[in-house]
Scaffold this motif. Sequence first.
Motif, PDB file in Angstrom:
ATOM      1  N   ILE B  46       0.972  -1.142   0.240  1.00  0.00           N
ATOM      2  CA  ILE B  46      -0.346  -0.057  -0.228  1.00  0.00           C
ATOM      3  C   ILE B  46       0.908   1.277   0.074  1.00  0.00           C
ATOM      4  O   ILE B  46       2.118   1.193   0.921  1.00  0.00           O
ATOM      5  CB  ILE B  46      -0.584   0.027   1.307  1.00  0.00           C
ATOM      6  CG1 ILE B  46      -1.578  -1.349   1.436  1.00  0.00           C
ATOM      7  CG2 ILE B  46      -1.877   1.417   1.262  1.00  0.00           C
ATOM      8  CD1 ILE B  46      -2.738  -1.346   0.483  1.00  0.00           C
ATOM      9  N   SER B  48       0.766   5.178   0.273  1.00  0.00           N
ATOM     10  CA  SER B  48      -0.231   6.472   0.513  1.00  0.00           C
ATOM     11  C   SER B  48       0.645   7.659   0.475  1.00  0.00           C
ATOM     12  O   SER B  48       1.741   7.717   0.988  1.00  0.00           O
ATOM     13  CB  SER B  48      -0.560   6.125   2.119  1.00  0.00           C
ATOM     14  OG  SER B  48      -1.471   7.138   2.306  1.00  0.00           O
ATOM     15  N   GLY B  51      -1.526  10.790   2.936  1.00  0.00           N
ATOM     16  CA  GLY B  51      -2.717  10.537   3.434  1.00  0.00           C
ATOM     17  C   GLY B  51      -3.882  10.685   2.580  1.00  0.00           C
ATOM     18  O   GLY B  51      -5.046  10.418   3.105  1.00  0.00           O
ATOM     19  N   ASP B  54      -4.294   6.149  -2.079  1.00  0.00           N
ATOM     20  CA  ASP B  54      -3.868   4.914  -1.610  1.00  0.00           C
ATOM     21  C   ASP B  54      -3.416   4.063  -3.018  1.00  0.00           C
ATOM     22  O   ASP B  54      -4.439   3.943  -3.686  1.00  0.00           O
ATOM     23  CB  ASP B  54      -4.567   4.105  -0.433  1.00  0.00           C
ATOM     24  CG  ASP B  54      -4.560   4.623   0.992  1.00  0.00           C
ATOM     25  OD1 ASP B  54      -3.470   5.036   1.311  1.00  0.00           O
ATOM     26  OD2 ASP B  54      -5.373   4.289   1.761  1.00  0.00           O
ATOM     27  N   ARG B  56      -2.739   0.347  -4.291  1.00  0.00           N
ATOM     28  CA  ARG B  56      -2.419  -1.027  -3.753  1.00  0.00           C
ATOM     29  C   ARG B  56      -1.931  -1.675  -4.885  1.00  0.00           C
ATOM     30  O   ARG B  56      -2.467  -1.708  -5.923  1.00  0.00           O
ATOM     31  CB  ARG B  56      -3.863  -1.404  -3.341  1.00  0.00           C
ATOM     32  CG  ARG B  56      -3.823  -2.761  -2.675  1.00  0.00           C
ATOM     33  CD  ARG B  56      -5.109  -3.099  -2.192  1.00  0.00           C
ATOM     34  NE  ARG B  56      -5.055  -4.282  -1.301  1.00  0.00           N
ATOM     35  CZ  ARG B  56      -5.583  -4.237   0.128  1.00  0.00           C
ATOM     36  NH1 ARG B  56      -6.357  -3.115   0.314  1.00  0.00           N
ATOM     37  NH2 ARG B  56      -5.456  -5.275   0.851  1.00  0.00           N
ATOM     38  N   THR B 100       4.350  -7.953   7.032  1.00  0.00           N
ATOM     39  CA  THR B 100       3.118  -7.174   7.002  1.00  0.00           C
ATOM     40  C   THR B 100       3.211  -6.444   8.153  1.00  0.00           C
ATOM     41  O   THR B 100       2.296  -5.327   8.168  1.00  0.00           O
ATOM     42  CB  THR B 100       1.976  -7.922   7.254  1.00  0.00           C
ATOM     43  OG1 THR B 100       2.285  -8.716   8.500  1.00  0.00           O
ATOM     44  CG2 THR B 100       1.728  -9.100   6.298  1.00  0.00           C
ATOM     45  N   TRP B 101       4.269  -6.174   9.213  1.00  0.00           N
ATOM     46  CA  TRP B 101       4.422  -5.159  10.153  1.00  0.00           C
ATOM     47  C   TRP B 101       5.229  -3.877   9.661  1.00  0.00           C
ATOM     48  O   TRP B 101       5.409  -2.950  10.487  1.00  0.00           O
ATOM     49  CB  TRP B 101       4.660  -5.643  11.571  1.00  0.00           C
ATOM     50  CG  TRP B 101       5.929  -6.532  11.363  1.00  0.00           C
ATOM     51  CD1 TRP B 101       6.040  -7.874  11.137  1.00  0.00           C
ATOM     52  CD2 TRP B 101       7.250  -6.150  11.366  1.00  0.00           C
ATOM     53  NE1 TRP B 101       7.182  -8.189  11.178  1.00  0.00           N
ATOM     54  CE2 TRP B 101       8.028  -7.203  11.556  1.00  0.00           C
ATOM     55  CE3 TRP B 101       8.052  -4.859  11.689  1.00  0.00           C
ATOM     56  CZ2 TRP B 101       9.377  -7.215  11.427  1.00  0.00           C
ATOM     57  CZ3 TRP B 101       9.228  -4.687  11.695  1.00  0.00           C
ATOM     58  CH2 TRP B 101      10.068  -5.813  11.369  1.00  0.00           C
ATOM     59  N   ARG B 103       7.004  -0.895   7.475  1.00  0.00           N
ATOM     60  CA  ARG B 103       6.709   0.305   6.559  1.00  0.00           C
ATOM     61  C   ARG B 103       7.882   1.245   6.407  1.00  0.00           C
ATOM     62  O   ARG B 103       8.703   1.253   7.114  1.00  0.00           O
ATOM     63  CB  ARG B 103       5.392   0.892   7.398  1.00  0.00           C
ATOM     64  CG  ARG B 103       5.702   1.519   8.577  1.00  0.00           C
ATOM     65  CD  ARG B 103       4.543   2.350   9.095  1.00  0.00           C
ATOM     66  NE  ARG B 103       3.593   1.425   9.275  1.00  0.00           N
ATOM     67  CZ  ARG B 103       3.187   0.525   9.988  1.00  0.00           C
ATOM     68  NH1 ARG B 103       4.027   0.554  11.096  1.00  0.00           N
ATOM     69  NH2 ARG B 103       1.970  -0.321  10.144  1.00  0.00           N
ATOM     70  N   VAL B 112       3.701   6.852   2.842  1.00  0.00           N
ATOM     71  CA  VAL B 112       3.928   5.846   3.793  1.00  0.00           C
ATOM     72  C   VAL B 112       3.693   4.423   2.975  1.00  0.00           C
ATOM     73  O   VAL B 112       2.748   4.528   2.074  1.00  0.00           O
ATOM     74  CB  VAL B 112       2.684   5.916   4.722  1.00  0.00           C
ATOM     75  CG1 VAL B 112       2.953   4.630   5.680  1.00  0.00           C
ATOM     76  CG2 VAL B 112       2.849   7.136   5.608  1.00  0.00           C
ATOM     77  N   SER B 114       3.542   0.607   3.056  1.00  0.00           N
ATOM     78  CA  SER B 114       3.251  -0.598   4.014  1.00  0.00           C
ATOM     79  C   SER B 114       3.073  -1.944   3.199  1.00  0.00           C
ATOM     80  O   SER B 114       2.676  -1.836   2.052  1.00  0.00           O
ATOM     81  CB  SER B 114       2.392  -0.383   5.034  1.00  0.00           C
ATOM     82  OG  SER B 114       1.225   0.016   4.455  1.00  0.00           O
ATOM     83  N   THR B 116       0.571  -5.354   3.521  1.00  0.00           N
ATOM     84  CA  THR B 116      -0.271  -6.012   4.110  1.00  0.00           C
ATOM     85  C   THR B 116      -0.481  -7.297   3.887  1.00  0.00           C
ATOM     86  O   THR B 116      -0.057  -7.706   2.706  1.00  0.00           O
ATOM     87  CB  THR B 116      -1.802  -5.170   3.979  1.00  0.00           C
ATOM     88  OG1 THR B 116      -2.027  -5.501   2.594  1.00  0.00           O
ATOM     89  CG2 THR B 116      -1.588  -3.762   4.075  1.00  0.00           C
ATOM     90  N   GLY B 117      -1.278  -8.196   4.436  1.00  0.00           N
ATOM     91  CA  GLY B 117      -1.434  -9.597   4.164  1.00  0.00           C
ATOM     92  C   GLY B 117      -2.676  -9.479   3.300  1.00  0.00           C
ATOM     93  O   GLY B 117      -3.159  -8.541   2.622  1.00  0.00           O
ATOM     94  N   ASP B 118      -3.409 -10.668   3.324  1.00  0.00           N
ATOM     95  CA  ASP B 118      -4.502 -10.876   2.484  1.00  0.00           C
ATOM     96  C   ASP B 118      -5.685 -10.505   2.973  1.00  0.00           C
ATOM     97  O   ASP B 118      -6.444 -11.163   3.680  1.00  0.00           O
ATOM     98  CB  ASP B 118      -4.497 -12.478   1.975  1.00  0.00           C
ATOM     99  CG  ASP B 118      -5.748 -12.447   1.062  1.00  0.00           C
ATOM    100  OD1 ASP B 118      -6.508 -11.524   0.542  1.00  0.00           O
ATOM    101  OD2 ASP B 118      -5.993 -13.902   0.650  1.00  0.00           O
ATOM    102  N   ASP B 119      -5.898  -9.124   3.213  1.00  0.00           N
ATOM    103  CA  ASP B 119      -6.871  -8.550   4.138  1.00  0.00           C
ATOM    104  C   ASP B 119      -8.292  -9.222   3.735  1.00  0.00           C
ATOM    105  O   ASP B 119      -9.080  -9.262   4.609  1.00  0.00           O
ATOM    106  CB  ASP B 119      -7.011  -6.841   3.853  1.00  0.00           C
ATOM    107  CG  ASP B 119      -5.581  -6.490   4.233  1.00  0.00           C
ATOM    108  OD1 ASP B 119      -4.714  -7.043   4.575  1.00  0.00           O
ATOM    109  OD2 ASP B 119      -5.395  -5.394   3.806  1.00  0.00           O
ATOM    110  N   ASP B 120      -8.453  -9.529   2.404  1.00  0.00           N
ATOM    111  CA  ASP B 120      -9.902  -9.901   2.096  1.00  0.00           C
ATOM    112  C   ASP B 120     -10.440 -11.224   2.728  1.00  0.00           C
ATOM    113  O   ASP B 120     -11.405 -11.618   2.764  1.00  0.00           O
ATOM    114  CB  ASP B 120      -9.916 -10.245   0.628  1.00  0.00           C
ATOM    115  CG  ASP B 120      -9.441  -8.949  -0.241  1.00  0.00           C
ATOM    116  OD1 ASP B 120      -9.225  -8.903  -1.480  1.00  0.00           O
ATOM    117  OD2 ASP B 120      -9.357  -7.611   0.516  1.00  0.00           O
TER     118      ASP B 120
END
Lengths: 369, 128
Positions: B46, B48, B51, B54, B56, B100-101, B103, B112, B114, B116-120
């Motif tokens: 992601i 950004s 702010g 975004d 992706r 995933t933690w 950034r 920014v 970062s 992320t994992g498979d949020d879905d």
Amino acid sequence: MLCVCVCGCAAAGYTVFEPIAVFSDDILFSAKISGGRADYVYKRMKDAISEIDNEISLSKADSALSRFNNAAQNERIEVGEHAFNLFKLSCEYYELTDGAFNCAALPLSRLWRVDSASLACLNGESDAADLPSPERVNETTAYCDPNTVTAECVDGRYYLTKTNGNTELDFGGIAKGYAVDECVDILNEYDVSSALIDISGNAYFYGSYIDSGVSSDWGVGVLSPRPRNGPSLSRGYVVALSLGGDVSAVTSGDYMRYRTVETSDGKIYVPHIMRANGVPLGVEYDGNNWKNSDDWVISATVIGNSSALSDALSTAMCALGIDKGGELLKKVGYKGLIFTEKKYTIIGEVSLYRPDIYDGYRRYDYYEL
Amino acid sequence: MNFERIKRVKSSKAFTVPDAIVSVIMVIAVIACALFVYRLPSADVIISVRGEKDIRLSLDSETDIELKHLTVHIHGGQVWVTDADCADKTCENIGKISGTWQRIVCLPNGVVISVTGDDDSLQWEIGR
């Protein structure tokens, strides 16, 4: 994210209701319901939230709570049942948390300019306004006490009376949780098999999650508290929870509503969460100036049956700190996670969902309580 | 009954080279199926900007994104920044991230980045 989730849930047999603003423009009510008369149940829930808002809104001059706050000392004000219930619950939580959850802290929030109205004016900008003197904080703290209010129920009518003219109440700390509990009562009246109710982060998971007829736990991501000012999408998840049905999960943190202040020693963060000593979370006085502490609670998640109590406890966890907060959670028998800038702890048997992927917690040191 | 044939079969080796080849193929097929069914959810990057916006992208996307003040590289499951026009170059010094933690933050340019994992796969999120 929300769109994807909504599409996914529609496919799973849930009737999904678009988020709508309740209480204020930035508080959203979301729901998805499987089974029962979803549309009717949703309308009942919306009406219930609206009823609560009409009684306790501070932006509506004619609400019962606004009338109470503007009332003189010893003036008896008639309020509705919700306002009465919220006051009684708040008093109970005030005692339970040793003052860490305080519905009478509005004058302090205003003093520190972290009340809703002040934060809306600042709109995220740094604030050059002076911070209050420690003397002023002590004077204000003295009357920020819910025990200066008496509550009566006479012939089915409800009254609140303040014994100190300066006292003002704000139920914003548990209103969302209370409203979620009211919604759950409505779900119980109908043949609803599974549902998710959420009022801006106060979530309740009703029954198991159902996908293609198969029941499973709910996978729930807890947004990372850092970076503070990042959009939620870029913050990612600090952890994800696997939650069985009929449970509420609520997170509070220093990153949700705060202001930044430029001082002679640099910038400091002033979160809206107030501690029992009248000083916001993460702020301390070094004898000359206000400054941020070395370490404080940045995110606290509480998992329990009552959303109102979870709401109050998540705020109290932040105010009390990791040790006292964790002990309180143990005493109440609820589960949760507390993160400070440096460490985290888990209270009770919290089941994590895919900790191999949602591993933001790994950057904090584990702290055994 | 053909006793000669029975005798020949009994005297032959129990596990021949063709048997071994078929077994290896079957094991590979089972592993391939397992990987397909239970493959790890892919991670996303992601980006950004101030702010407001975004972007992706998949962590597997093998691409370079040229932003106004810096360039983001996504290769080999890692993300890093080069060509930052800020003075401190903190974002470049963070190096490559993949967890995933993790950034990358470029404060001067408000960027920014970062992972992320498979949020879905989650049903909901809290802490907003």
